[in-house]
Enzyme design. Structure first.
Site, PDB file in Angstrom:
ATOM      1  N   ARG A   1       0.750  -1.417  -0.209  1.00 31.51           N
ATOM      2  CA  ARG A   1      -0.158   0.104   0.337  1.00 31.51           C
ATOM      3  C   ARG A   1       0.703   0.795   0.080  1.00 31.51           C
ATOM      4  NH1 ARG A   1      -6.075   0.489   2.867  1.00 31.51           N
ATOM      5  NH2 ARG A   1      -6.700  -0.056   1.050  1.00 31.51           N
TER       6      ARG A   1
ATOM      7  N   ALA B   1     -17.569  11.088   2.110  1.00 29.81           N
ATOM      8  CA  ALA B   1     -18.177   9.317   1.989  1.00 29.81           C
ATOM      9  C   ALA B   1     -17.211   9.316   0.353  1.00 29.81           C
ATOM     10  CB  ALA B   1     -19.144   9.701   0.822  1.00 29.81           C
TER      11      ALA B   1
ATOM     12  N   CYS C   1     -18.690   1.408   5.945  1.00 22.50           N
ATOM     13  CA  CYS C   1     -19.627   2.229   6.880  1.00 22.50           C
ATOM     14  C   CYS C   1     -20.406   1.913   7.892  1.00 22.50           C
ATOM     15  CB  CYS C   1     -19.303   3.709   7.393  1.00 22.50           C
ATOM     16  SG  CYS C   1     -17.227   4.469   6.646  1.00 22.50           S
TER      17      CYS C   1
HETATM   18  C1  UDX Z   1     -20.677   6.960   4.245  1.00 27.71           C
HETATM   19  C2  UDX Z   1     -21.089   8.680   4.902  1.00 27.71           C
HETATM   20  O1  UDX Z   1     -21.832   8.945   3.819  1.00 27.71           O
HETATM   21  C3  UDX Z   1     -19.896   9.060   5.221  1.00 27.71           C
HETATM   22  O2  UDX Z   1     -20.418   9.941   5.674  1.00 27.71           O
HETATM   23  C4  UDX Z   1     -19.459   7.785   6.267  1.00 27.71           C
HETATM   24  O3  UDX Z   1     -18.333   9.045   6.530  1.00 27.71           O
HETATM   25  C5  UDX Z   1     -19.211   6.714   5.009  1.00 27.71           C
HETATM   26  O4  UDX Z   1     -20.373   6.443   5.001  1.00 27.71           O
HETATM   27  P1  UDX Z   1     -20.111   6.341   1.655  1.00 27.71           P
HETATM   28  O5  UDX Z   1     -20.009   4.580   2.449  1.00 27.71           O
HETATM   29  O6  UDX Z   1     -18.600   6.592   1.326  1.00 27.71           O
HETATM   30  O7  UDX Z   1     -19.953   7.017   3.422  1.00 27.71           O
HETATM   31  O8  UDX Z   1     -21.127   5.982   0.792  1.00 27.71           O
HETATM   32  P2  UDX Z   1     -22.803   6.888   1.203  1.00 27.71           P
HETATM   33  O9  UDX Z   1     -22.693   7.719  -0.881  1.00 27.71           O
HETATM   34  O10 UDX Z   1     -23.068   7.090   2.044  1.00 27.71           O
HETATM   35  O11 UDX Z   1     -23.037   5.659  -0.111  1.00 27.71           O
HETATM   36  C6  UDX Z   1     -23.157   3.790   0.540  1.00 27.71           C
HETATM   37  C7  UDX Z   1     -24.428   3.407   0.095  1.00 27.71           C
HETATM   38  O12 UDX Z   1     -25.597   4.075  -0.200  1.00 27.71           O
HETATM   39  C8  UDX Z   1     -23.733   3.182  -1.163  1.00 27.71           C
HETATM   40  O13 UDX Z   1     -24.509   1.693  -1.916  1.00 27.71           O
HETATM   41  C9  UDX Z   1     -24.678   4.193  -2.277  1.00 27.71           C
HETATM   42  O14 UDX Z   1     -24.731   3.836  -3.173  1.00 27.71           O
HETATM   43  C10 UDX Z   1     -26.014   3.969  -1.610  1.00 27.71           C
HETATM   44  N1  UDX Z   1     -27.221   4.805  -1.221  1.00 27.71           N
HETATM   45  C11 UDX Z   1     -26.874   6.252  -1.608  1.00 27.71           C
HETATM   46  C12 UDX Z   1     -28.639   4.408  -2.295  1.00 27.71           C
HETATM   47  O15 UDX Z   1     -28.857   3.386  -2.311  1.00 27.71           O
HETATM   48  N2  UDX Z   1     -29.852   5.613  -2.363  1.00 27.71           N
HETATM   49  C13 UDX Z   1     -29.179   6.839  -1.175  1.00 27.71           C
HETATM   50  O16 UDX Z   1     -30.437   7.774  -1.704  1.00 27.71           O
HETATM   51  C14 UDX Z   1     -28.099   7.100  -1.402  1.00 27.71           C
HETATM   52  P1  ADP Z   2     -10.644   2.763   5.992  1.00 31.71           P
HETATM   53  O1  ADP Z   2     -11.674   2.490   5.231  1.00 31.71           O
HETATM   54  O2  ADP Z   2     -10.789   2.863   7.948  1.00 31.71           O
HETATM   55  O3  ADP Z   2      -9.510   4.207   5.524  1.00 31.71           O
HETATM   56  P2  ADP Z   2      -8.729   0.360   5.448  1.00 31.71           P
HETATM   57  O4  ADP Z   2      -8.513  -0.956   5.158  1.00 31.71           O
HETATM   58  O5  ADP Z   2      -8.824   1.145   3.813  1.00 31.71           O
HETATM   59  O6  ADP Z   2      -9.999   1.665   6.385  1.00 31.71           O
HETATM   60  O7  ADP Z   2      -7.255   1.343   5.400  1.00 31.71           O
HETATM   61  C1  ADP Z   2      -7.128   0.704   7.143  1.00 31.71           C
HETATM   62  C2  ADP Z   2      -5.558   0.599   7.187  1.00 31.71           C
HETATM   63  O8  ADP Z   2      -4.937   0.409   7.985  1.00 31.71           O
HETATM   64  C3  ADP Z   2      -5.044  -0.813   6.156  1.00 31.71           C
HETATM   65  O9  ADP Z   2      -4.134   0.364   4.950  1.00 31.71           O
HETATM   66  C4  ADP Z   2      -3.901  -0.825   7.568  1.00 31.71           C
HETATM   67  O10 ADP Z   2      -3.071  -1.713   6.887  1.00 31.71           O
HETATM   68  C5  ADP Z   2      -3.711  -0.242   7.903  1.00 31.71           C
HETATM   69  N1  ADP Z   2      -3.589  -0.611   9.252  1.00 31.71           N
HETATM   70  C6  ADP Z   2      -4.172  -1.981   9.886  1.00 31.71           C
HETATM   71  N2  ADP Z   2      -3.453  -1.838  11.123  1.00 31.71           N
HETATM   72  C7  ADP Z   2      -2.645  -1.350  11.401  1.00 31.71           C
HETATM   73  C8  ADP Z   2      -1.403  -1.242  12.460  1.00 31.71           C
HETATM   74  N3  ADP Z   2      -1.396  -1.735  13.539  1.00 31.71           N
HETATM   75  N4  ADP Z   2      -0.503  -0.540  11.881  1.00 31.71           N
HETATM   76  C9  ADP Z   2      -0.342  -0.508  10.671  1.00 31.71           C
HETATM   77  N5  ADP Z   2      -1.402  -0.255  10.036  1.00 31.71           N
HETATM   78  C10 ADP Z   2      -2.146  -0.697   9.837  1.00 31.71           C
END
Ligand code: UDX
Ligand code: ADP
Length: 481
Positions: A47, A170, A282
């Site tokens: 990464r 998001a 999330c």
């Molecule tokens: C979400 C929150 O929006 C963000 O604030 C938080 O930090 C992380 O989680 P994310 O998961 O990246 O963000 O995407 P988001 O735009 O919220 O969409 C989530 C899901 O809902 C997607 O699969 C999207 O396609 C779906 N969605 C969204 C719908 O089906 N209908 C809608 O009207 C909006």
């Molecule tokens: P998010 O969507 O929450 O950012 P990701 O899985 O994309 O989650 O990223 C989390 C990152 O944290 C990964 O790249 C993973 O390798 C790193 N990570 C997890 N545990 C540790 C740790 N103990 N030390 C360093 N890096 C870590």
């Protein structure tokens, strides 16, 4: 540039975790704070190498330009964690907090093992006092656990202030969300030391965020706000998806209902787009967390209430899969089906909890052969998500949508990619290359269904009965094929 009114100067920041949260957050931070040196560390060497290369590990519109502009100046990516932690005045913890797959709270509670191991490492290597900021989404009262781990392992003369600063970006719009946040929450201790730490982090954000958007609160409120915000957003989608089932059964059109609801200024138009289901890293995780916490607190009705938001999403994904089978004369065994879009939403290559996975598995179980195309998801990721080692078992992954459509009985839209709706796609050409009758299942309500019907497609979409005669429209403003 903001003046540092805080008593704790922040010149160097280290962020543990170079993922979807840590990478974009620190890039925007570095862009806006040329006076701060930002180092993102991760134990995953691949990464980090990707962050230091031409092809970044994640796709996010606008991110590449920022990384190229700041990398090597005040933005660094490294696997060498100890020196970066030692030097930093402020440390972000941005590691993943997956749902536990075993033991107490299995399938619901967040696994904090990565957060805990970060706290242990910080305590082990740091020999001066620091501010530690939890950015990862964590259960309420996690900051307290981090404090305990730090306190129990701290070197003499060293102390830590732990803040909660949840990330609301998001995916797909991360850069814009970070540049123009609706709000920044900073939760901390109500002591003098806590207040100083809060004002130090606030000073960092003041470089580009106005003071009225930076909200200070107690740690638990901040932690709970993140879970609650995601639960509310997912709840809105589950609500409109529940209504979509009623629409299909009655002849109402969910786009019209959503428009009518969203024009009520108390409700607003966002997050009312009925779909094949919501996904992403999330929503599911955070609601499960909320359910688990509520159960642990003996709040059984609260737990059941939020669980239903998830159950509705499972129902929606299954319903869509079943509708495909039913429409295709109750059997898809040995039929070829093209899945267009595999990411959980547009403008990302992320597939975590993507509804496409659920739909694809459903169709595979029913004996279909799948042709899968997504503009940003890597082939290896799709195979991994479908528990396949190679393309032999009924799946072929395509890099061209026309190749994916060729020889199939149906197109299934699982992601709302713009390229599926704008005039770049020639659906007549796809239709000509498909077996007849040719079906389109629009799981995102993005296509112009009357135009597709005119070509000859049998069209099925969410929240609307097949064969309704009135004008198709998508009130969110997308139309055309
Ligand atoms: C979400 C929150 O929006 C963000 O604030 C938080 O930090 C992380 O989680 P994310 O998961 O990246 O963000 O995407 P988001 O735009 O919220 O969409 C989530 C899901 O809902 C997607 O699969 C999207 O396609 C779906 N969605 C969204 C719908 O089906 N209908 C809608 O009207 C909006
Ligand atoms: P998010 O969507 O929450 O950012 P990701 O899985 O994309 O989650 O990223 C989390 C990152 O944290 C990964 O790249 C993973 O390798 C790193 N990570 C997890 N545990 C540790 C740790 N103990 N030390 C360093 N890096 C870590």
């Amino acid at each position: 540039m903001a003046t540092n009114i805080a008593e704790i100067p922040v010149r160097k920041i280290c962020c543990i975790g170079a993922g979807y949260v840590g990478g974009p957050t620190c890039s925007v931070l570095a862009l806006n704070c040329p006076d701060i040196q930002v180092t993102v560390v991760d134990r995953n060497e691949l990464r980090i190498n990707q962050w230091n290369s031409e092809k970044l590990p994640i796709y996010e519109p606008g991110l590449e330009e920022i990384v190229k502009q700041c990398r090597g100046k005040n933005l660094f990516f490294s696997t060498d964690m100890a020196p970066a932690l030692k030097e930093a005045d402020l440390i972000f913890i941005s590691v993943n907090t997956p749902t536990k797959t075993f033991g107490l709270g299995k399938g619901r509670a967040a696994d904090l093992k990565f957060v805990e191991s970060c706290a242990r490492l910080i305590a082990e290597v740091c020999d001066r006092s620091k501010i530690v900021v939890e950015k990862s989404t964590v259960p309420v009262r996690s900051a307290a656990s981090i404090v305990n781990v730090l306190k129990a392992n701290t070197k003499p003369g060293v102390s830590y202030q732990v803040l909660s600063n949840p990330e609301f970006l998001a995916e797909g719009t991360a850069v814009n969300d970070l540049k123009n946040p609706d709000r920044v929450l900073i939760g901390g201790e109500e002591s003098e030391e806590g207040k100083k730490a809060i004002s130090a982090l606030s000073w960092v954000y003041r470089h580009w965020v106005s003071a009225d958007k930076i909200i200070e609160m107690n740690t638990w409120s901040s932690e709970l706000s993140k879970l609650a915000a995601n639960a509310f957003l997912a709840q809105r989608i589950s609500s409109i998806n529940a209504i979509s089932a009623v629409c299909e059964a009655t002849g109402a059109d969910v786009s019209e209902v959503a428009k009518a609801i969203g024009l009520d200024s108390r409700l607003g138009p966002k997050f009312l787009q009925a779909s094949v289901g919501w996904g992403g890293s999330c929503f599911q995780k955070d609601i499960l967390n909320l359910v688990y916490i509520s159960e642990s607190l003996n709040l059984t009705s609260v737990a059941a209430y939020w669980q239903q938001v998830i159950d509705m999403n499972e129902y929606q994904k299954s319903r869509f899969g079943e509708r495909i089978v039913q429409s295709m004369f109750n059997t898809i065994t040995d039929k070829r089906i093209a899945i267009l879009g595999f990411a959980f939403k547009k403008n990302t290559g992320d597939t975590r909890e993507s509804p496409a996975i659920h739909v694809a598995k459903h169709l595979l179980e029913e004996g279909a052969f799948l042709h899968i195309y997504d503009p940003k998801v890597e082939k290896a990721q799709i195979l991994l998500d479908l528990d396949q080692l190679d393309e032999e078992s009924g799946i072929s992954i395509h890099t061209d949508p026309y190749e994916a459509a060729k020889g199939t009985h149906a197109l299934v839209i699982c992601t709302e990619w713009d390229q599926f709706i704008v005039n770049t796609y020639d659906y007549q050409r796809m239709y000509d290359s498909m077996l007849k009758p040719a079906f389109v299942f629009d799981g995102r309500k993005i296509l112009n269904h009357s135009a597709l019907a005119k070509i000859g497609f049998h069209v099925e979409t969410i929240g609307k009965r097949h064969g309704q005669s009135f004008q198709d429209h998508n009130w969110a403003g997308t139309n055309g094929i």
